[in-house]
Design an enzyme around this catalytic site. Structure first.
Site, PDB file in Angstrom:
ATOM      1  N   ASP A  34       0.843  -1.201   0.000  1.00 24.52           N
ATOM      2  CA  ASP A  34       0.000   0.000   0.000  1.00 24.52           C
ATOM      3  C   ASP A  34       0.875   1.247   0.000  1.00 24.52           C
ATOM      4  O   ASP A  34       0.577   2.231  -0.672  1.00 24.52           O
ATOM      5  CB  ASP A  34      -0.910   0.030   1.234  1.00 24.52           C
ATOM      6  N   GLU A  36       3.880   1.659  -1.239  1.00 23.18           N
ATOM      7  CA  GLU A  36       4.468   1.908  -2.565  1.00 23.18           C
ATOM      8  C   GLU A  36       3.429   2.504  -3.516  1.00 23.18           C
ATOM      9  O   GLU A  36       3.713   3.423  -4.279  1.00 23.18           O
ATOM     10  CB  GLU A  36       5.006   0.596  -3.160  1.00 23.18           C
ATOM     11  N   SER A  82     -30.230   5.497 -24.981  1.00 20.94           N
ATOM     12  CA  SER A  82     -31.286   4.504 -25.183  1.00 20.94           C
ATOM     13  C   SER A  82     -31.601   4.445 -26.679  1.00 20.94           C
ATOM     14  O   SER A  82     -30.900   5.058 -27.480  1.00 20.94           O
ATOM     15  CB  SER A  82     -32.503   4.859 -24.354  1.00 20.94           C
ATOM     16  N   GLU A 116     -30.028  -7.673 -34.384  1.00 19.53           N
ATOM     17  CA  GLU A 116     -29.740  -8.416 -33.146  1.00 19.53           C
ATOM     18  C   GLU A 116     -31.011  -8.547 -32.330  1.00 19.53           C
ATOM     19  O   GLU A 116     -31.954  -7.772 -32.517  1.00 19.53           O
ATOM     20  CB  GLU A 116     -28.714  -7.644 -32.295  1.00 19.53           C
ATOM     21  N   LYS A 118     -33.074  -7.961 -28.902  1.00 14.97           N
ATOM     22  CA  LYS A 118     -33.020  -6.976 -27.818  1.00 14.97           C
ATOM     23  C   LYS A 118     -33.270  -7.735 -26.514  1.00 14.97           C
ATOM     24  O   LYS A 118     -34.375  -8.226 -26.268  1.00 14.97           O
ATOM     25  CB  LYS A 118     -34.080  -5.893 -28.046  1.00 14.97           C
ATOM     26  N   ASP A 120     -33.869  -8.437 -22.707  1.00 20.12           N
ATOM     27  CA  ASP A 120     -34.562  -7.705 -21.646  1.00 20.12           C
ATOM     28  C   ASP A 120     -33.831  -7.922 -20.323  1.00 20.12           C
ATOM     29  O   ASP A 120     -34.205  -8.758 -19.517  1.00 20.12           O
ATOM     30  CB  ASP A 120     -36.009  -8.194 -21.554  1.00 20.12           C
ATOM     31  N   ARG A 139     -25.847   0.743 -15.611  1.00 19.10           N
ATOM     32  CA  ARG A 139     -26.152   1.874 -16.491  1.00 19.10           C
ATOM     33  C   ARG A 139     -26.515   3.104 -15.671  1.00 19.10           C
ATOM     34  O   ARG A 139     -26.161   4.219 -16.041  1.00 19.10           O
ATOM     35  CB  ARG A 139     -27.315   1.497 -17.412  1.00 19.10           C
ATOM     36  N   TYR A 227     -22.730  -6.156 -26.690  1.00 22.45           N
ATOM     37  CA  TYR A 227     -23.183  -5.780 -28.026  1.00 22.45           C
ATOM     38  C   TYR A 227     -22.717  -4.416 -28.509  1.00 22.45           C
ATOM     39  O   TYR A 227     -22.979  -4.050 -29.639  1.00 22.45           O
ATOM     40  CB  TYR A 227     -24.707  -5.843 -28.113  1.00 22.45           C
ATOM     41  N   LYS A 291     -29.169  -2.203 -36.504  1.00 16.09           N
ATOM     42  CA  LYS A 291     -28.068  -1.239 -36.458  1.00 16.09           C
ATOM     43  C   LYS A 291     -27.447  -1.090 -37.841  1.00 16.09           C
ATOM     44  O   LYS A 291     -27.206  -2.108 -38.512  1.00 16.09           O
ATOM     45  CB  LYS A 291     -26.978  -1.723 -35.489  1.00 16.09           C
ATOM     46  N   LYS A 315     -40.046  -3.248 -31.311  1.00 17.75           N
ATOM     47  CA  LYS A 315     -40.599  -3.912 -30.128  1.00 17.75           C
ATOM     48  C   LYS A 315     -41.571  -5.008 -30.552  1.00 17.75           C
ATOM     49  O   LYS A 315     -42.441  -4.767 -31.391  1.00 17.75           O
ATOM     50  CB  LYS A 315     -41.355  -2.899 -29.257  1.00 17.75           C
ATOM     51  N   CYS A 409     -70.457 -15.896  -0.973  1.00 19.49           N
ATOM     52  CA  CYS A 409     -69.017 -16.149  -0.890  1.00 19.49           C
ATOM     53  C   CYS A 409     -68.753 -17.645  -1.027  1.00 19.49           C
ATOM     54  O   CYS A 409     -69.361 -18.442  -0.321  1.00 19.49           O
ATOM     55  CB  CYS A 409     -68.489 -15.639   0.448  1.00 19.49           C
ATOM     56  N   CYS A 412     -67.391 -19.004   2.651  1.00 18.59           N
ATOM     57  CA  CYS A 412     -68.201 -19.071   3.869  1.00 18.59           C
ATOM     58  C   CYS A 412     -69.703 -19.002   3.609  1.00 18.59           C
ATOM     59  O   CYS A 412     -70.499 -19.135   4.533  1.00 18.59           O
ATOM     60  CB  CYS A 412     -67.782 -17.971   4.846  1.00 18.59           C
ATOM     61  N   CYS A 427     -67.192 -10.348  -0.167  1.00 25.69           N
ATOM     62  CA  CYS A 427     -67.758 -11.103   0.946  1.00 25.69           C
ATOM     63  C   CYS A 427     -67.676 -10.191   2.166  1.00 25.69           C
ATOM     64  O   CYS A 427     -66.584  -9.776   2.550  1.00 25.69           O
ATOM     65  CB  CYS A 427     -66.951 -12.379   1.188  1.00 25.69           C
ATOM     66  N   CYS A 432     -64.548 -14.547   7.497  1.00 26.15           N
ATOM     67  CA  CYS A 432     -64.495 -15.523   6.401  1.00 26.15           C
ATOM     68  C   CYS A 432     -63.095 -16.154   6.363  1.00 26.15           C
ATOM     69  O   CYS A 432     -62.094 -15.440   6.247  1.00 26.15           O
ATOM     70  CB  CYS A 432     -64.800 -14.830   5.082  1.00 26.15           C
TER      71      CYS A 432
HETATM   72  S1  IVH Z   1     -27.444  -1.264 -28.629  1.00 18.60           S
HETATM   73  C1  IVH Z   1     -26.905   3.564 -27.950  1.00 18.60           C
HETATM   74  N1  IVH Z   1     -28.137  -3.756 -28.666  1.00 18.60           N
HETATM   75  O1  IVH Z   1     -31.835  -1.796 -24.879  1.00 18.60           O
HETATM   76  C2  IVH Z   1     -27.627   2.403 -27.388  1.00 18.60           C
HETATM   77  N2  IVH Z   1     -29.006  -2.410 -26.907  1.00 18.60           N
HETATM   78  O2  IVH Z   1     -33.674   0.480 -25.240  1.00 18.60           O
HETATM   79  C3  IVH Z   1     -27.099   1.177 -28.049  1.00 18.60           C
HETATM   80  N3  IVH Z   1     -30.410  -3.636 -25.303  1.00 18.60           N
HETATM   81  O3  IVH Z   1     -29.961   0.649 -23.237  1.00 18.60           O
HETATM   82  C4  IVH Z   1     -27.711   0.005 -27.475  1.00 18.60           C
HETATM   83  N4  IVH Z   1     -30.240  -5.592 -26.278  1.00 18.60           N
HETATM   84  O4  IVH Z   1     -29.665  -1.788 -22.456  1.00 18.60           O
HETATM   85  C5  IVH Z   1     -28.269  -2.591 -28.019  1.00 18.60           C
HETATM   86  N5  IVH Z   1     -28.633  -6.007 -28.861  1.00 18.60           N
HETATM   87  C6  IVH Z   1     -28.753  -4.852 -28.198  1.00 18.60           C
HETATM   88  C7  IVH Z   1     -29.525  -4.728 -27.022  1.00 18.60           C
HETATM   89  C8  IVH Z   1     -29.629  -3.476 -26.405  1.00 18.60           C
HETATM   90  C9  IVH Z   1     -30.763  -4.921 -25.255  1.00 18.60           C
HETATM   91  C10 IVH Z   1     -30.842  -2.603 -24.318  1.00 18.60           C
HETATM   92  C11 IVH Z   1     -29.753  -1.677 -23.864  1.00 18.60           C
HETATM   93  C12 IVH Z   1     -30.239  -0.297 -24.217  1.00 18.60           C
HETATM   94  C13 IVH Z   1     -31.712  -0.506 -24.349  1.00 18.60           C
HETATM   95  C14 IVH Z   1     -32.290   0.519 -25.283  1.00 18.60           C
END
Ligand code: IVH
Length: 671
Positions: A34, A36, A82, A116, A118, A120, A139, A227, A291, A315, A409, A412, A427, A432
């Site tokens: 520590d 050093e 986002s 890709e 998405k 959750d 995040r 990703y 993307k 979505k 009910c 009862c 009820c 009950c």
């Molecule tokens: S790319 C600039 N790729 O979705 C943001 N995001 O609603 C680039 N997420 O905050 C994000 N799968 O937490 C990217 N294949 C994927 C993803 C992904 C889930 C989430 C991520 C982001 C949120 C946006």
């Protein structure tokens, strides 16, 4: 041009410090003392003070708080953005037209995309300097997150050091998630402990990632897919596809179901192909991300305030499945509400097998026109609660039976009532048995009196044995009564009694919530507790005074007033008071908590989960802290105790071994 000597030395010091940060915080294996390390830091600080123009935000001197400590706030070097959402092909095509306008191309030019899934889960950011992992953070609000490095490193595959040539600065981003299978396992465990289950894998993952003790996180098999990147200097990749391949080469887990496509229609095809298939995946997916593949084009397109212009989320529609109604039953809730529930042919829906779905109330049953034997569509409301949304009338055979909503009910037999302003049929019988069980379950639940170890089956047994009739009876239970029951052993009975005793000190708002007054959720309970300060006072106030409480409307005020003036409730409250349950906002930890005022540190491996030991110590009034100091009263040492034991011995802290632990957990502090 050659750098001046000060600049050279600063660069050299920063590199050394980063390397030693990595050895210390990430590998837990420091190479230098520590003293050093401190001297390197001191030299850097002095040089930076003499040359303020050479201070950079990424210098190790600019980090506030200890990088190794979980939950230390940290700024992402590039904010985490986002994505904009779309729901149909038209919106996706509009996105492509806009891209082409921005790139000064013909609007109909097909772009190359990487599609890709998405995931959750929860976004995380990992920062590598010179290839060494410095920290990993949640995040957070996108600008500032919290350090969770140790918890993240329980995920298999994440490299702590990048292979050469290591880029000077690199933020790597991905999503932490739990598989459906692991989610189910964790929830079973929660329920066996009488704790409320997590609502979805995302919540369970968040709970697991935000643990003070990485050993707890390690017990939950968190996973991640990476990703994208944030700040990146010196990384030679030209496209999203190359980036994901580079992640693979470095060992970062990536999602394999990615696809490069030409043009938005093909991207839409990718999205469509996953709407049904996602049911078969082992993790929760809420859409697709499309993307622009080329990084050159991405750079050209740039960002708007909160989202990149080069990516868009598609979505998925909430999943629906068709199934058959085998029966309709009516459940009695805590407040006596009669809720019709469809018993279904089991179907897999968003990762769980659904065999019951709510029909909400009598009006909803009538509106749907649902009959027993009907084919129906179900979905998960808010992604969580299975609900019947539609009857498939065209599939009726004529053999379906209509369902007359009961006038009495089902538990009862008391005639049901419906208040004029309400949809719920209730009820009205306060005794009950259907209500009593739910009421006790509510009373002991985590946000109420938080009595662990009293699950649904335990409560049923106590009711069957006539050991309890209402929540106040819990405080009269004895060891002799509990031990002979099949669901309790000596130890679990003891634990339960300790939990019950500890619950006497819950804050007033939790007690108010626990009483189960209609319309009093935890927010209202808190407002009432703050405003009136004691249950006694609340029982005396007029309806008008209740209506004066900010945010409490006339319906809630009336409900509270009537509930508290109900003789049954008055009797319950009086018996809770007599049992010593704290009823004032100022109820402070009482002296009868046997370990009150004592501090404990736990080290090494124990026979039972550390978090269980910690929770129990806290229930008994103890404080459980992370590191040993001269102020620590006891160190609980399991096997392989490590350096904390040596430190405790050096400081003269009393050591508790596993043999003595049971005594301590029974409320007897060692002499
Ligand atoms: S790319 C600039 N790729 O979705 C943001 N995001 O609603 C680039 N997420 O905050 C994000 N799968 O937490 C990217 N294949 C994927 C993803 C992904 C889930 C989430 C991520 C982001 C949120 C946006």
């Amino acid at each position: 041009m050659r750098k001046p000597p000060a600049a050279q030395r600063i660069t050299q010091l920063r590199e050394q410090i980063r390397y030693h940060n990595y050895r210390y915080h990430i590998l837990d294996d420091p190479e230098i003392s520590d003293a050093e390390y401190d001297s390197l830091m001191r030299e850097l600080r002095e040089l930076e003070a003499q040359h303020p123009e050479l201070v950079t935000p990424d210098s190790p001197t600019q980090t506030v708080g200890a990088l190794g400590d979980t939950f230390t706030p940290v700024n992402h070097l590039v904010p985490m953005l986002s994505l904009d959402n779309t729901f149909n092909l038209e919106e996706l095509q509009e996105f492509e037209r806009k891209l082409n306008r921005l790139l000064a191309l013909d609007e109909a030019t097909p772009q190359e995309y990487l599609c890709e899934l998405k995931i959750d889960g929860l976004g995380v950011n990992l920062y590598y300097q010179q290839g060494y992992l410095q920290w990993a953070a949640t995040r957070g609000n996108g600008v500032t997150g919290e350090i969770i490095t140790r918890n993240l490193l329980t995920i298999p595959g994440i490299p702590t050091q990048l292979g050469p040539p290591a880029p000077p600065h690199l933020e790597i981003r991905g999503e932490v998630y739990l598989s459906w299978e692991e989610f189910a396992r964790i929830n079973q465990l929660q329920e066996s402990k009488g704790k409320p289950p997590f609502k979805n894998p995302r919540n369970a993952a968040a709970g697991s990632l935000r643990q003070k003790d990485p050993a707890v996180t390690a017990e939950r098999s968190l996973r991640a897919f990476f990703y994208t990147i944030g700040l990146s200097e010196g990384l030679e990749v030209k496209s999203q596809q190359e980036l994901l391949n580079w992640f693979d080469a470095q060992g970062f887990p990536t999602n394999p179901y990615r696809q490069r496509v030409q043009g938005m229609e093909a991207a839409y095809g990718y999205c469509q192909s996953w709407i049904q298939r996602r049911e078969k995946l082992d993790f929760a997916v809420d859409g697709a991300v499309i993307k622009v593949n080329s990084f050159t084009l991405q750079e050209e397109l740039g960002f708007v305030s909160s989202a990149p212009r080069w990516a868009i989320a598609f979505k998925f529609p909430a999943a629906e499945v068709a199934t058959r109604v085998l029966d309709i039953v009516v459940q009695v809730g805590r407040t006596g509400a009669l809720t019709p529930v469809a018993v279904l042919e089991p179907r897999l829906l968003e990762g769980t097998v659904v065999s019951r779905a709510t029909l909400h109330n009598r009006d909803h049953v009538e509106r749907l026109g649902v009959r027993i034997g009907d084919r129906v569509l179900i979905h998960k409301a808010g992604g969580i609660i299975p609900e019947v949304i539609k009857v498939l009338n065209e599939e009726r055979t004529g053999r379906e039976r209509s369902f007359p909503f009961p006038d009495t009910c089902p538990v009862c037999g008391t005639p049901a009532v419906q208040a004029p302003e309400e949809v719920a049929v209730r009820c009205p019988n306060p005794d009950c048995p259907g209500k009593v069980a739910v009421r006790i379950r509510h009373f002991v639940s985590r946000r109420a009196m938080n009595i662990e170890g009293l699950g649904e089956k335990h409560i049923e047994q106590l009711l069957d044995q006539e050991l309890i009739r209402d929540p106040a009876d819990l405080y009269q239970l004895t060891l002799e009564q509990l031990v002979p029951l099949d669901r309790f052993g000596e130890k679990s009975a003891q634990n339960l009694l300790q939990q019950i005793t500890a619950s006497k000190q819950r804050p007033l708002n939790q007690l108010l919530f626990a009483l189960g007054i209609q319309h009093v959720g935890d927010r209202t309970a808190l407002l009432l507790a703050r405003h009136f300060g004691s249950l006694e006072r609340l029982c005396q106030v007029s309806l008008e005074e209740l209506e004066q409480v900010p945010e409490v409307g006339p319906v809630v005020a009336k409900s509270v007033y009537e509930a508290l003036h109900d003789p049954e409730m008055a009797d319950l409250i009086q018996r809770l008071q007599a049992a010593g349950v704290g009823t004032t906002a100022a109820s402070s930890p009482s002296q009868d908590q046997p370990l009150a005022g004592l501090s404990f540190v736990i080290t090494g491996t124990l026979a039972r989960p550390r978090r269980e030991v910690k929770a129990q110590l806290e229930t008994l009034g103890a404080r459980v802290i992370d590191s040993v100091s001269a102020q620590t009263d006891f160190l609980i040492a399991g096997s392989n105790p490590g350096s904390k034991l040596a430190k405790a011995q050096a400081l003269g802290v009393k050591i508790v071994d596993e043999g003595q632990l049971e005594q301590v957990l029974a409320g007897k502090p060692p002499a």
